[in-house]
Design a protein around this motif. Structure first.
Motif, PDB file in Angstrom:
ATOM      1  N   GLU A  17     -19.432  -1.546 -18.293  1.00 44.67           N
ATOM      2  CA  GLU A  17     -19.717  -0.119 -18.169  1.00 44.67           C
ATOM      3  C   GLU A  17     -20.879   0.288 -19.071  1.00 44.67           C
ATOM      4  N   GLU A  18     -20.887  -0.230 -20.290  1.00 48.67           N
ATOM      5  CA  GLU A  18     -21.993   0.074 -21.212  1.00 48.67           C
ATOM      6  C   GLU A  18     -23.328  -0.403 -20.644  1.00 48.67           C
ATOM      7  N   GLU A  20     -24.088  -0.382 -17.615  1.00 49.01           N
ATOM      8  CA  GLU A  20     -24.346   0.471 -16.445  1.00 49.01           C
ATOM      9  C   GLU A  20     -24.285  -0.285 -15.120  1.00 49.01           C
ATOM     10  N   SER A  22     -22.317  -1.043 -11.625  1.00 46.91           N
ATOM     11  CA  SER A  22     -21.664  -0.058 -10.754  1.00 46.91           C
ATOM     12  C   SER A  22     -20.186  -0.325 -10.531  1.00 46.91           C
ATOM     13  N   THR A  48     -12.286   1.776 -19.536  1.00 46.64           N
ATOM     14  CA  THR A  48     -13.511   2.387 -19.033  1.00 46.64           C
ATOM     15  C   THR A  48     -13.239   3.809 -18.561  1.00 46.64           C
ATOM     16  N   ARG A  50     -16.023   5.353 -16.203  1.00 46.63           N
ATOM     17  CA  ARG A  50     -16.985   5.687 -15.154  1.00 46.63           C
ATOM     18  C   ARG A  50     -17.132   4.605 -14.079  1.00 46.63           C
ATOM     19  N   ILE A  51     -17.115   3.372 -14.461  1.00 46.98           N
ATOM     20  CA  ILE A  51     -17.446   2.279 -13.553  1.00 46.98           C
ATOM     21  C   ILE A  51     -16.422   2.165 -12.429  1.00 46.98           C
ATOM     22  N   SER A  79      -7.243   5.465 -13.258  1.00 45.50           N
ATOM     23  CA  SER A  79      -8.694   5.331 -13.373  1.00 45.50           C
ATOM     24  C   SER A  79      -9.446   6.619 -13.045  1.00 45.50           C
ATOM     25  N   ARG A  82     -11.129   5.851  -9.196  1.00 48.11           N
ATOM     26  CA  ARG A  82     -12.312   4.983  -9.162  1.00 48.11           C
ATOM     27  C   ARG A  82     -12.061   3.682  -8.406  1.00 48.11           C
TER      28      ARG A  82
END
Length: 269
Positions: A17-18, A20, A22, A48, A50-51, A79, A82
């Protein structure tokens, strides 16, 4: 891979995730010394925010349908919605470890299970109560497999198709078949097309040995098509070729549990 260190999963997820990326994905095996898809996805969800998360693919008919539907809805909820549920019927008989849920009849059972997933996710009672909390959604599904029946399931239930790790030449006809089935089935737009690609940029010898071990009992036509990316050039070429093919996403799958592979891959792409 064999004997993966389970504690790596949340650290790997956080680093991905860091960097970036997907999506984080799993590979489904049960009769193998690894970490279960659902456990890995739940661990990744907690590490996490966002991922995207993807089971690529989970062997759905190896599970009792209502139980798996609850597991998937729970991970999706934890999540923050997600999760994409990548599913397949399975090839290896040894993966069907639950008594009464053997390999025989898995296709028909899978079709019935898909109905159950939708019912559970919609809040239909399982016994006296719903199995999932209010606010659960119909989790989007990608379908993997090499048969026309897999594509028929995709058209009826899915948002797209997920190909196993393989060359562009081997994947292209599967993508074309998925798009054709989508059109012939009257679905609007285009199916989401995802492929997997194994990679190892650190200890290449160990990575290749892990791939050979993982596919040792797989059908020859499947095993022979698995060629991991073992150099930055191979990674970049795969990205370019799958983009030209029309893949919406190419998920690189590690074949060692060295968390530094995340940084190595990020640097290349």
């Amino acid at each position: 891979m064999r004997d993966v260190d389970p504690s790596v999963v949340p650290r790997w997820a956080a680093r991905a995730e860091e960097a970036e990326f997907s999506t984080l994905a799993t590979i489904g095996r049960y009769a193998y010394p690894g970490v279960s898809d659902t456990v890995s996805l739940a661990a990744a969800a907690g590490a996490t925010s966002r991922i995207g998360l993807l089971s690529g693919v989970l062997l759905a008919p190896t599970w009792p349908a209502a139980l798996l539907a609850k597991e998937i809805a729970s991970i999706d909820g934890v999540s923050g919605h997600r999760l994409t549920f990548g599913v397949g019927a399975g090839l290896r008989e040894e993966e069907f470890t639950v008594p009464g849920l053997g390999a025989r009849g898995r296709g028909a059972r899978f079709d019935a299970d898909l109905e159950v997933y939708r019912e559970v996710w919609s809040g239909k009672p399982v016994g006296e109560n719903a199995a999932v909390p209010a606010g659960a959604r119909q989790v989007p599904m990608l379908f993997g497999g090499y048969t026309d029946r897999a594509l028929q399931r995709m058209v009826r239930w899915g948002t797209g198709y997920i190909a196993g790790s393989g060359s562009v030449a081997a994947t292209a006809p599967r993508f074309e078949a998925a798009k054709r089935a989508w059109r012939d089935g009257g679905r609007s737009g285009e199916p989401r097309l995802v492929s997997l690609a194994y990679f190892v940029l650190g200890d290449v010898d160990a990575g290749l040995a892990n791939v050979r071990d993982f596919y040792r009992l797989a059908p020859k036509e499947v095993a022979d098509n698995v060629v991991p990316c073992v150099s930055p050039e191979m990674v970049r070429r795969s990205v370019a070729e799958f983009a030209e093919l029309g893949a919406d996403e190419l998920v690189f799958v590690p074949v060692t549990d060295d968390v530094d592979e995340v940084a190595r891959l990020a640097e290349v792409i």
